[in-house]
Design an enzyme around this catalytic site. Structure first.
Site, mmCIF file in Angstrom:
data_model
loop_
_atom_site.group_PDB
_atom_site.id
_atom_site.type_symbol
_atom_site.label_atom_id
_atom_site.label_comp_id
_atom_site.label_asym_id
_atom_site.label_seq_id
_atom_site.Cartn_x
_atom_site.Cartn_y
_atom_site.Cartn_z
ATOM 1 N N ALA A 188 0.836 -1.206 0.000
ATOM 2 C CA ALA A 188 0.000 0.000 0.000
ATOM 3 C C ALA A 188 0.862 1.243 0.000
ATOM 4 C CB ALA A 188 -0.912 -0.011 1.220
ATOM 5 N N ARG B 140 -4.164 8.571 -9.717
ATOM 6 C CA ARG B 140 -5.348 8.680 -10.585
ATOM 7 C C ARG B 140 -6.640 8.939 -9.804
ATOM 8 N NH1 ARG B 140 -5.019 3.561 -14.235
ATOM 9 N NH2 ARG B 140 -3.489 2.913 -12.688
ATOM 10 N N LYS C 144 -5.388 6.521 -1.896
ATOM 11 C CA LYS C 144 -6.300 5.591 -2.580
ATOM 12 C C LYS C 144 -6.871 4.531 -1.643
ATOM 13 C CE LYS C 144 -4.695 2.388 -5.574
ATOM 14 N NZ LYS C 144 -4.282 1.824 -6.895
ATOM 15 N N GLN D 41 8.370 2.055 2.789
ATOM 16 C CA GLN D 41 9.069 2.079 1.507
ATOM 17 C C GLN D 41 9.187 3.548 1.100
ATOM 18 O OE1 GLN D 41 6.928 0.565 -1.877
ATOM 19 N NE2 GLN D 41 8.770 -0.100 -2.944
ATOM 20 N N ASN E 64 -2.057 -12.084 -14.251
ATOM 21 C CA ASN E 64 -1.614 -12.142 -12.855
ATOM 22 C C ASN E 64 -2.506 -11.211 -12.049
ATOM 23 O OD1 ASN E 64 -0.216 -12.023 -10.406
ATOM 24 N ND2 ASN E 64 1.240 -10.492 -11.198
HETATM 25 C C1 UD1 Z 1 1.028 -5.383 -10.943
HETATM 26 C C2 UD1 Z 1 1.745 -6.643 -11.441
HETATM 27 C C3 UD1 Z 1 0.971 -7.215 -12.600
HETATM 28 C C4 UD1 Z 1 -0.433 -7.517 -12.213
HETATM 29 C C5 UD1 Z 1 -1.099 -6.268 -11.644
HETATM 30 C C6 UD1 Z 1 -2.441 -6.603 -11.077
HETATM 31 C C7 UD1 Z 1 4.104 -6.329 -11.023
HETATM 32 C C8 UD1 Z 1 5.412 -5.947 -11.599
HETATM 33 N N1 UD1 Z 1 3.068 -6.261 -11.826
HETATM 34 O O1 UD1 Z 1 1.103 -4.431 -11.981
HETATM 35 O O2 UD1 Z 1 1.599 -8.390 -13.051
HETATM 36 O O3 UD1 Z 1 -1.181 -7.977 -13.314
HETATM 37 O O4 UD1 Z 1 -0.304 -5.713 -10.590
HETATM 38 O O5 UD1 Z 1 -3.088 -5.451 -10.660
HETATM 39 O O6 UD1 Z 1 4.064 -6.715 -9.853
HETATM 40 N N2 UD1 Z 1 3.290 -0.889 -4.844
HETATM 41 C C9 UD1 Z 1 4.065 -0.564 -3.750
HETATM 42 N N3 UD1 Z 1 5.355 -0.156 -3.944
HETATM 43 C C10 UD1 Z 1 5.878 -0.070 -5.180
HETATM 44 C C11 UD1 Z 1 5.090 -0.404 -6.284
HETATM 45 C C12 UD1 Z 1 3.798 -0.811 -6.082
HETATM 46 O O7 UD1 Z 1 3.606 -0.626 -2.619
HETATM 47 O O8 UD1 Z 1 7.070 0.307 -5.268
HETATM 48 C C13 UD1 Z 1 1.922 -1.304 -4.630
HETATM 49 C C14 UD1 Z 1 0.934 -0.333 -5.246
HETATM 50 O O9 UD1 Z 1 0.511 0.609 -4.280
HETATM 51 C C15 UD1 Z 1 -0.196 -1.239 -5.665
HETATM 52 C C16 UD1 Z 1 0.474 -2.555 -5.960
HETATM 53 O O10 UD1 Z 1 1.717 -2.509 -5.316
HETATM 54 O O11 UD1 Z 1 -1.122 -1.448 -4.628
HETATM 55 C C17 UD1 Z 1 0.627 -2.813 -7.442
HETATM 56 O O12 UD1 Z 1 1.451 -1.842 -8.002
HETATM 57 P P1 UD1 Z 1 1.189 -1.282 -9.458
HETATM 58 O O13 UD1 Z 1 2.263 -0.334 -9.775
HETATM 59 O O14 UD1 Z 1 -0.194 -0.810 -9.568
HETATM 60 O O15 UD1 Z 1 1.390 -2.594 -10.333
HETATM 61 P P2 UD1 Z 1 0.787 -2.862 -11.773
HETATM 62 O O16 UD1 Z 1 1.589 -2.126 -12.772
HETATM 63 O O17 UD1 Z 1 -0.657 -2.666 -11.766
#
Ligand code: UD1
Ligand code: CA
Length: 504
Positions: free
Chosen positions: A15, A21, A28, A81, A181
């Site tokens: 999170a 967005r 969010k 993080q 995924n």
């Molecule tokens: C990710 C997955 C994708 C999957 C999709 C489903 C990866 C690389 N990709 O993509 O395969 O189909 O979710 O919704 O894992 N977050 C953090 N720290 C970060 C990055 C993200 O806490 O450094 C959290 C975000 O807040 C979010 C979640 O991880 O809740 C997913 O991150 P997001 O960047 O939305 O991943 P997607 O590109 O959607």
């Protein structure tokens, strides 16, 4: 629900992302639907499988998000993080926060904080399947009609999972894959600890992808696999307010459907909104345009609506609430409310009591069988059983500085258009005349009369409004100009009937 793993299950909830967005000053995962924050729903599903520990990764607005998570899961491990370098980086931060706490063994599940429809039952089935198959990595996958934006589950000719490829890094062929995924992954903890430092960020987003662990496991000859969830919406996230509304509507549809299956009549599911924590008994009826919110409880045979909003209210068996707005109010068995009533916090309406049309109540205990039928404000009051409050009565509780209480005893009958200037007490069996302003206590059984005797100026219309329709009507009814007839109507100022006096 029994634990998925008696041994050692860790759930990491991500999170940290900004959720830009949403275009909101509220993060969010804190946006509400169904009466809970998005992450609140996720945490409830996670808690249902009784993991040994829950780690939440926070970043953006970590103070608010962290405090909210801790209020829901007091023993959560919060991992910060600072900058978001991808899901792989986020999980690494989470595992580092557990260092020295036996995190190197057992199962680790990674979930996201923005998938409010997720259910504990699904997580448990996934964890059990992962453990039974003894895999290094399991993917909770789903088959969707529009896979755009998701990581695709790539399989080889034998159908075995080979890798997850992100949208931006996918080839043309890979983009055609409709198995995605969901984002929820399960790991053997030892493998995860080994794989995390090996993730690279040489990809189109320059991020450390957690999904690359699948390829790492496969290359090391370890077992990987995917477990497809039928109910894909459980893993859907809300990235903007349009999706938030869609998921909110879907959550409501599920909640309303569940209550109907449990014996609640819902005349119009589309305009009925029920929060996740509401509790309803069998044979409750909900009419169109009704919102039951927060921790509202409704007992059997009660009828709510149409057009009623109740937040954190308790409604008794067989009670009837029509076109009302209530908050933190209690309505006991058989009582009736409405139409057009406003029940503010601290309202308690006794058995078979009545709060009628255009009545506002606050911090008011209204006894069994007592009635406030019309056009009144009842604030900071106690009304005894069987008492009737006349139409248009104001409990004047506020002197401009402080609030004061009014007590009305049992079986009292107060007249219409009264004002009770608090603090004041009206005794058991007492009465008040129409138009009384009660400033001093009324002893039990007494009748209070505060307005002066009525005077009739005979012939007034003909003398003062000559030539008008009013004067003509008066003349036709036998009126004569000033003084031509003796004043004859010296009625005592008590009145009767619904608008005149005590019998309302
Ligand atoms: C990710 C997955 C994708 C999957 C999709 C489903 C990866 C690389 N990709 O993509 O395969 O189909 O979710 O919704 O894992 N977050 C953090 N720290 C970060 C990055 C993200 O806490 O450094 C959290 C975000 O807040 C979010 C979640 O991880 O809740 C997913 O991150 P997001 O960047 O939305 O991943 P997607 O590109 O959607
Ligand atoms: Ca996402």
């Amino acid at each position: 629900m029994p634990p998925a793993s008696a041994s050692n299950l860790t759930v990491i909830v991500l999170a940290a992302g900004g959720g830009t967005r949403m275009k909101s000053k509220t993060m969010k995962v804190l946006h509400p639907l169904g009466g809970r924050s998005m992450i609140g729903h996720v945490l409830l599903a996670v808690q249902a499988i009784e993991p040994r520990r829950i780690v939440a990764v926070v970043g953006h607005q970590r103070d608010q998000v962290g405090a909210h998570i801790r209020s829901l899961v007091p023993d959560v491990v919060l991992a910060v993080q600072e900058d978001q370098h991808g899901t792989g980086h986020a999980v690494r931060v989470a595992m580092e926060a557990l260092e020295g706490d036996g995190a190197g063994s057992g199962t680790v599940i990674v979930a996201y904080g923005d998938t409010p429809l997720l259910e504990g039952e699904s997580l448990r089935a996934f964890a059990q399947e992962h453990e039974a198959a003894q895999r290094a990595v399991s993917i909770l996958s789903g088959v969707v009609s529009d896979p755009y934006g998701y990581g695709r589950v790539v399989r080889d000719a034998d159908g075995d999972v080979v890798a997850i490829v992100e949208e931006k890094d996918a080839s043309r062929d890979e983009r055609e894959i409709r198995e995605i995924n969901s984002g929820i992954l399960a790991f053997d903890a030892a493998f995860l600890l080994d794989a995390l430092p090996r993730l690279g960020n040489d990809n189109s987003k320059g991020e450390y992808y957690l999904t690359d662990t699948v390829g790492i496991a496969r290359d090391a000859g370890l077992t990987v696999g995917a477990f497809a969830i039928d109910d894909v919406m459980q893993t859907e996230g809300a990235n903007d307010r349009v999706q938030l509304a869609e998921l909110g509507r879907e959550m409501n549809r599920r909640i309303v459907t569940r209550w109907m299956r449990d014996g609640v009549t819902v005349m119009d599911p589309a305009t009925t909104w029920i929060d996740a924590d509401v509790v309803l008994a069998e044979d409750v009826t909900i009419l169109p345009g009704t919102q039951l919110l927060g921790t509202t409880v409704v007992l059997e045979d009660a009828v709510i609506g149409p057009d009623t909003t109740l937040r954190d209210c308790e409604i008794g068996a067989g009670a009837r609430v029509v076109r009302a707005h209530g908050e933190l109010a209690v309505v006991r068995d058989g009582a009736t409310v409405g139409p057009y009533s406003y029940l503010r916090p601290g309202t308690i309406l006794g058995r078979d009591g009545k709060i009628g049309a255009f009545v506002e109540t606050k911090n008011a205990t209204i006894g069994d069988g007592a009635k406030v039928p019309h056009l009144s404000y009842v604030g900071d009051a106690e009304i005894g059983e069987g008492t009737n409050i006349g139409a248009g009565t104001i409990f004047a509780n506020y002197d401009g500085v402080a609030k004061h209480r009014t007590r009305v005893g049992r079986h009292a009958r107060t007249g219409s258009n009264n004002t009770f200037i608090a603090p004041v007490e009206i005794g058991d069996g007492a009465g008040t005349a129409g138009g009384t302003v009660v400033r001093r206590d009324v002893p039990p059984g007494a009748l209070a009369v505060s307005s002066g005797p009525q005077r009739n100026h005979e012939g007034w219309a003909l003398s003062r409004r000559p030539g008008t329709a009013q004067a003509e009507a008066a003349e036709a009814a036998g009126a004569r100009p000033d003084g031509e007839r003796e004043a004859s109507h010296e009625a005592p100022d008590v009145g009767a009937g619904p608008y005149g006096g005590p019998e309302s």
